[in-house]
Design an enzyme around this catalytic site. Sequence first.
Site, short mmCIF file in Angstrom:
data_model
loop_
_atom_site.label_atom_id
_atom_site.label_comp_id
_atom_site.label_asym_id
_atom_site.label_seq_id
_atom_site.Cartn_x
_atom_site.Cartn_y
_atom_site.Cartn_z
N SER A 53 18.67 28.61 5.24
CA SER A 53 17.75 28.33 6.33
C SER A 53 16.43 28.97 5.97
O SER A 53 16.37 29.77 5.05
CB SER A 53 18.32 28.91 7.63
OG SER A 53 17.48 28.58 8.71
N ARG A 301 20.28 22.13 2.00
CA ARG A 301 21.25 21.89 3.06
C ARG A 301 20.68 20.83 4.01
O ARG A 301 19.50 20.85 4.32
CB ARG A 301 21.49 23.19 3.83
CG ARG A 301 22.58 23.12 4.91
CD ARG A 301 23.95 23.03 4.30
NE ARG A 301 25.02 23.13 5.29
CZ ARG A 301 25.62 22.05 5.84
NH1 ARG A 301 25.24 20.83 5.49
NH2 ARG A 301 26.58 22.20 6.72
N THR A 337 19.00 28.46 14.81
CA THR A 337 19.90 29.61 14.80
C THR A 337 20.21 30.09 16.21
O THR A 337 21.37 30.32 16.57
CB THR A 337 19.31 30.76 13.96
OG1 THR A 337 19.04 30.27 12.65
CG2 THR A 337 20.27 31.92 13.88
N CYS A 490 19.99 13.47 -4.10
CA CYS A 490 20.83 14.65 -4.33
C CYS A 490 19.96 15.74 -4.95
O CYS A 490 19.41 15.56 -6.02
CB CYS A 490 22.00 14.34 -5.24
SG CYS A 490 22.91 15.85 -5.69
N CYS A 513 27.53 20.59 -7.15
CA CYS A 513 27.29 20.34 -5.72
C CYS A 513 26.98 21.62 -4.95
O CYS A 513 27.71 22.59 -5.03
CB CYS A 513 28.52 19.66 -5.13
SG CYS A 513 28.41 19.39 -3.37
N CYS A 516 25.27 20.31 0.38
CA CYS A 516 24.23 20.01 1.37
C CYS A 516 24.63 18.86 2.27
O CYS A 516 24.09 18.71 3.35
CB CYS A 516 22.89 19.74 0.69
SG CYS A 516 22.73 18.11 -0.07
N CYS A 519 24.63 13.23 0.57
CA CYS A 519 25.24 11.99 0.08
C CYS A 519 26.15 11.37 1.13
O CYS A 519 26.19 10.15 1.29
CB CYS A 519 26.00 12.24 -1.21
SG CYS A 519 27.17 13.61 -1.13
#
Lengths: 545, 249
Positions: A53, A301, A337, A490, A513, A516, A519
């Site tokens: 974040s 993310r 958050t 990606c 990977c 996130c 995809c």
Amino acid sequence: MTENARETMEFDIVVVGGGPSGLAAAIRLRQLVPQATVCLIEKGSEIGAHILSGAVIEPRALDELLPDWRETGAPLNTPVTEEAMLFLTENRGYTVPLLDRVMPHMRNHGNYIVSLGDVCRWLAGRAEELGVEIYPGFAGADVLVEDGRVVGVVTGDMGIGRDGEPGPNYAPGMELRAKYTLFAEGCRGSLTKRLMAMYNLRKGVDPQTYGLGIKELWEVPAEQHRPGLVQHSFGWPLDDRTYGGAWMYHFGENLVSYGFVVGLDYPNTWLSPFDEMQRLKLHPSFRSTFEGGRRIAYGARALSEGGIQSIPRLTFPGGALIGDTAGFLNVPKIKGTHTAMKSGMLAAEAVAEAMEGGRAEPTSYTARVRQSWLWEELRGVRNIRPAFARFGMKGGALYSGIDAMLLRGRAPWTLRHRHADNEVLESASASPQIAYPKPDGKITFDKLSSVFLSATNHEEDQPVHLKLRNDALWKTVNWDVFRAPESRYCPAGVYEAVDVETAPRLQINAQNCVHCKTCDIKDPAQNIDWCTPEGAGGPNYPGGM
Amino acid sequence: MKVLVPVKRVIDFNIKPRVKADGTGVETAGVKMSMNPFDEIAVEEAVRLKEKGIATEVVAVSVGVQQAQDTLRTAMAMGADRAILVLTDVAVEPLGVAKILKALVARESPDLVLLGKQAIDDDMNATGQMLAGLLGWAQGTFASKIEIADGKAAVTREIDGGLETLTLTLPAIVTADLRLNEPRYASLPNIMKARKKPLETIAPADLGVDVTPRLTIVSVAEPPARQQGIKVESAADLVARLRNEAKVI
């Protein structure tokens, strides 16, 4: 191996996911019902390993959850002291005047620039002090359902070979059974997806719309560091049809968090969020901060941007959805958050009540959400994100100014999200190509050296966790129509179109990977299914990230 | 037979270590830590000896900060019976660790001390050897195979020309190399059970050991960044570059 080989453990509550919402829920539960047994699992190798974040956080929920956080060492150390919103053209940045008035939700007075991973590590410590059992390194691989009620989760098997057969180190998953299971998987949770289908949770709500956030953590020379500075931008390098912008936060010991969010409802198949993020660093409004600095970490993310129009039904027999897997992000505020934590706390209260009354479904959670500041806050900003989708970047900015200044969030209408993100991609022939500059290795970098800095690792010999539902579809849809958009969206270089001159095919480098989930969201035919890999796999974001 | 397995908490092998901006050391704040992989192999071997009925008890020990408890819990989740943490905030050097282990050997009387050949953080490769020296015990380092029978340990080691097998009279020190075994996963049920296994915490002073560092770190620097490669146009171009730029021909 038969199901009987699995060991079983019983708890009152199991929480799936060790982010802000899951940890807040676990803490709240032990505060309310000290005798309740609470188990929390996290697929990352440790708490914080998969947390990504900005982050500027509003301490409102934390104030309610742990009012003594200031005295007990919570890592909220850099208050926001200075902020700017820039509209960028290719060579210039224009400061948006009267920010407090035109974008009141952006006001950051009293907020802190933090590493959310560090905040989660701290919250986990507090949760353990309160008696929550936390097990990082274990992914929730499946939901246990009996007689229509969720009764827990199964953790993933370990030591399954690439061929799907148990290897020499095979360790079967474990059944974690619970009276109530809270799903706190973050945006686009893989178990949440199954629950949504199983209980038809999305009935009557708008499709969820998402963004992809890509982040870098930099250490910059002290003279370029302005602790407390929060800078956001919109405009260049994105076109008017694409929602997104950059952030840059100065915090800690000469640390700068830089990142870029692209709305995943972008239409141009040639767009590469990673390359947009890289080239923006070269803009005069950003570049000087990075000169002479070094990049420490990288990650990405997806986030849920739909707001209240897209929030699904939150409860089902035996559990509830909390945090961003339900979609509580406040988009114009660029914060999720405090809302995630609040949702976890409210769900905990509802579960405590349901447990006392012996009811299967913690239904009061929904009412609690609707009566809280969380709902009021999200309701006030509900039209802003869809306005950008409808009127473009400049029109959307204008609308949001009007919405905020004249209507004060109380518009009598609600703009809907009309399409899922995967439906709006345009074909390769209809989309203008984009020429991205080559990385210079100092300020801008290529994808592979970036992924390296996410410290991502997956046990090599395991089944690929990114599954194509129909292999043949890739050639006819992804390649023939869109020219492999997954190779561009990606941010970790997982998807590669190879042999493009002769017989194009898709190569999936699953070990890269960073979890996130883009995809799973953006694939035009929804042909990619993101499943949890072996526990502890994925990125290992360091402290400060 | 009792086996003592010393384990070290180090920066996780997946993490790229980063030198602190002031050059005094490697950044460890907020960095993921886990058990030294060679020590994991040692724990696995000790647990296998127990499963074969050769060892009766496996005791894990670590020297370090409070969080080294987590490392010991991992060892117990893999199968160690109990653990001892020698708690200190000092970055203890191999000689200090060897002295602590010597004191623990006197207390615990193990027949075998099985440890990793080196830690992946400082790559010292010294603790096992120093301990053998201090105790006057036989040592089999870089073990890729261990067979124990009749009070003796046959230790196979990888050496330059092939494999060398030593026979040691127990008690002895064995240090584990990469090929000794492939460590098991600490399964969730075993992690849960490990939380209930005994973990004793003591101070170096309780063992009468002074762990004050004897070495001084002069400076710590990252290796120079590798230059990016280039593609040459032709063989002639390659020769010209080797001659004029690299100056090797």
